[in-house]
Design a protein around this motif. Structure first.
Motif, PDB file in Angstrom:
ATOM      1  N   GLN A   1       0.665  -1.271  -0.289  1.00 26.67           N
ATOM      2  CA  GLN A   1       0.101  -0.471  -0.037  1.00 26.67           C
ATOM      3  C   GLN A   1       0.654   1.388   0.074  1.00 26.67           C
ATOM      4  O   GLN A   1       1.463   1.485   0.952  1.00 26.67           O
ATOM      5  N   ARG A   2       1.268   1.919  -0.982  1.00 29.08           N
ATOM      6  CA  ARG A   2       1.978   3.104  -1.027  1.00 29.08           C
ATOM      7  C   ARG A   2       1.384   3.877  -0.278  1.00 29.08           C
ATOM      8  O   ARG A   2      -0.277   4.473  -0.358  1.00 29.08           O
ATOM      9  N   SER A   3       1.790   5.117  -0.044  1.00 26.50           N
ATOM     10  CA  SER A   3       1.438   6.542   0.035  1.00 26.50           C
ATOM     11  C   SER A   3       0.357   7.807  -0.843  1.00 26.50           C
ATOM     12  O   SER A   3      -0.908   7.767   0.369  1.00 26.50           O
ATOM     13  N   ASP A   4       0.700   6.790  -1.517  1.00 31.40           N
ATOM     14  CA  ASP A   4      -1.180   7.159  -2.347  1.00 31.40           C
ATOM     15  C   ASP A   4      -2.018   6.531  -2.857  1.00 31.40           C
ATOM     16  O   ASP A   4      -3.380   6.881  -3.386  1.00 31.40           O
ATOM     17  N   ASP A   5      -2.168   5.546  -2.099  1.00 27.86           N
ATOM     18  CA  ASP A   5      -3.173   4.373  -2.080  1.00 27.86           C
ATOM     19  C   ASP A   5      -4.034   3.916  -1.164  1.00 27.86           C
ATOM     20  O   ASP A   5      -3.629   4.285   0.414  1.00 27.86           O
TER      21      ASP A   5
END
Length: 259
Positions: free
Chosen positions: A36-40
């Motif tokens: 889970q990336r920061s913008d997801d």
């Protein structure tokens, strides 16, 4: 190179290579992780490293690809040329073994790991090098590298499987490229003095193939295909006893024959 290209300690398509197909590399796996990336808003599966099918349910990769990784958040994909497609067979990881002496820094060596899969995948399986395979590491020996990583330093992952050929370095030539951080603890260098061909981000954990055997695992390096910065690989023959204990017996008729 054949390294983690970029900075030591990060995961690393093949720079200077050509598009390839998993039909020619059926044992080459995309090693995906649930991230889970920061913008997801939700976690999603993404290619992180390469891996090699070395037994029905065993895959060889780099230890720096798995630190703190929970098996439920890891899977491999067989038969997918482009990471953006849904082609191929996906299998979750059941357990992860990492070299007990890996300290989290690829440059310090011991950068090998074995994934045990929840179900078997069809062969052929690539044989790992052993102590009897010293000739695979002779200076000038030609080898194949392949992966889905970036095609230039600091670039985005290509997502398209690519392959290339590089040459094994002598220990002296390797030390010249890394005078203050000489590869040790079962490592060797490969590439070309002038640069131009190498592994890069997203290729880490993938195989270094000589005469139909996995002689190395993509580990680290300074930049991607830079002049005077060879790729650094884990020497599989050095770790063969430990790896063989993890992999177990593999039907001889299912392995790729050397030569």
């Amino acid at each position: 190179m054949a390294s983690m290209a970029l900075t030591t300690g990060t995961a690393q398509a093949i720079v200077g290579g050509n598009p390839a197909s998993t039909k020619d590399f059926p044992w080459l796996l995309s090693f995906e992780q649930l991230i889970q990336r920061s913008d997801d808003t939700v976690a999603s599966w993404a290619h992180e490293c390469g891996a090699t099918l070395v037994g029905p349910n065993k895959a060889l990769t780099a230890a720096h690809c798995v630190p703190g990784l929970i098996p439920d958040r890891a899977r491999v994909v067989q038969g997918r040329d482009k990471t953006s497609s849904r082609d191929g067979k996906t299998v979750k990881v059941d357990s992860i073994w990492s070299h007990p002496e890996f300290d989290g820094i690829p440059a310090n060596g011991n950068d090998v790991a074995v994934l045990t899969l929840r179900e078997s995948l069809p062969g052929p399986y690539l044989t790992i090098a052993s102590a009897d395979d010293a000739d695979l590491y002779t200076s000038g020996q030609q080898a194949t590298i392949a992966g889905w990583g970036a095609v230039r330093s600091n670039g985005r992952l290509s997502g398209q499987l690519r392959a290339a050929q590089v040459s094994v370095y002598s220990e002296e030539a390797c030390a010249e490229d890394y005078p203050t951080d000489e590869p040790r603890n079962g490592q060797f260098c490969a590439g070309f003095p002038e640069g131009g061909v190498d592994t890069c981000q997203g290729d880490s954990g993938g195989p270094f193939i000589v005469d139909g055997k996995v002689a190395g695992v993509v580990s680290w390096g300074n930049g991607c295909a830079d002049h005077g910065s060879a790729g650094v690989y884990a020497n599989v023959a050095t770790y063969a006893p430990l790896l063989r204990h993890q992999i177990g017996d593999v039907p001889a008729e299912e392995t790729v024959r050397a030569g």
